[in-house]
Design an enzyme around this catalytic site. Sequence first.
Site, PDB file in Angstrom:
ATOM      1  NE  ARG A   1      -4.646   4.703  10.439  1.00 44.60           N
ATOM      2  CZ  ARG A   1      -3.677   3.804  10.375  1.00 44.60           C
ATOM      3  NH1 ARG A   1      -3.988   2.519  10.296  1.00 44.60           N
ATOM      4  NH2 ARG A   1      -2.407   4.163  10.401  1.00 44.60           N
ATOM      5  CE  LYS A  40      11.980  -4.951  14.900  1.00 37.37           C
ATOM      6  NZ  LYS A  40      11.696  -5.847  13.749  1.00 37.37           N
ATOM      7  N   GLY A  71      -0.016   6.440  13.684  1.00 36.07           N
ATOM      8  CA  GLY A  71       0.319   5.135  14.252  1.00 36.07           C
ATOM      9  C   GLY A  71       0.088   5.032  15.743  1.00 36.07           C
ATOM     10  N   GLY A 125       3.592   5.784   8.687  1.00 33.16           N
ATOM     11  CA  GLY A 125       4.589   5.428   7.676  1.00 33.16           C
ATOM     12  C   GLY A 125       4.705   6.469   6.587  1.00 33.16           C
TER      13      GLY A 125
END
Length: 408
Positions: A40, A212, A365, A389
């Site tokens: 980043r 998840k 991510g 996200g």
Amino acid sequence: MAVKTLDDLLTEGVEGRGVLVRSDLNVPLDDDRNITDPGRIIASVPTLKALSDAGAKVVVTAHLGRPKNGPSPEFSLAPVAKALGEQLGRHVQLAGDVVGTDALARAEGLTDGDILLLENIRFDPRETSKDDGERLALARQLVELVGGPDGSGGAFVSDGFGVVHRKQASVYDVATLLPHYAGTLVAAEIKVLEQLTSSTERPYAVVLGGSKVSDKLAVIENLATKADSVVIGGGMCFTFLASQGVSVGSSLLEEGMIDTCRKLLEDYGDVIHLPVDIVVAEEFKANSPAETVAADRIPDNKMGLDIGPGSVERFTTLLSNAKTIFWNGPMGVFEFPAFAAGTKGLAEAIIAATGKGAFSVVGGGDSAAAVRQLGLPEDGFSHISTGGGASLEYLEGKTLPGIDVLDD
């Protein structure tokens, strides 16, 4: 969208002007506060360098982690300032506070081309406040650093794509107070996401991993209606397998999502593809002895930590003819070498498809971190996003406040 870009700002001229830049410098640190993946920081350099080279007085805001109770040494941007300076080849000052006396003094002392990094913006609780007035008050103080009390002469450049899905003071509210522009990074991300959603060339394949189902449910539901194939790996594949009545041993399982997964398979069984074999071990440890078993033969005392070679082969075949590929989430615990083969195999399949002309996007991510950690060529993909996200929310069809506010 009618969004002004960094090129527009540079054309207008920035020499001697104060420019506030929201960057995404939220990099992972080890226990000794060494940066483990500078991706980043590297991605933020083009915008900051262009402004500095053009003579702007650059003030950068960014966050690191999720500090809970104000300033905390473990969340200081000190290591980031040092690494950013090394990437830019010039000194980057770090203010001792966010909008306090040190930040003000340093901002007032900037000369043309200087770069000042404010301390972690989340040290000020107003940054993430749900109260519009509190956020606006912080935004006004940020504006004062680049344009005086009324912000005259200043400008705002949004270049932190990883936070544009957040309605926060340094992302959203400052853009309501200053002339605003999309930085190099944000402009590129917008272009890529628009291509993924509006001019998608088929076959369109989606690869989703991570732990998840609940984190990816909305994007699965949305993309299952648009993609030709959705490949499911990572920890969340076990909830899908359990929904088929398969025992998953001690693997990660979201009991409350089993019925949802069953319904998804009923509705989109021809689109959703699950692993056929799994690499299992007794413990979540790098040196835990591993074995490969069929997906419906996971022993009760073992947990799945990666997809197996048969799954990689099956998914590679699915991806081989794809013209558009979106990948978000690792296939296994890639941080442990014994359980990294699934992620690496899928990534190599995407690189091969890209080499044949496919448009491939890595959705930020952990996926982006895996590419770098596994030594894969970053230019083997069409685009590596810096905001997992934000990418997912865009693909879910949600409005991103930090992008919406730039639209004139």
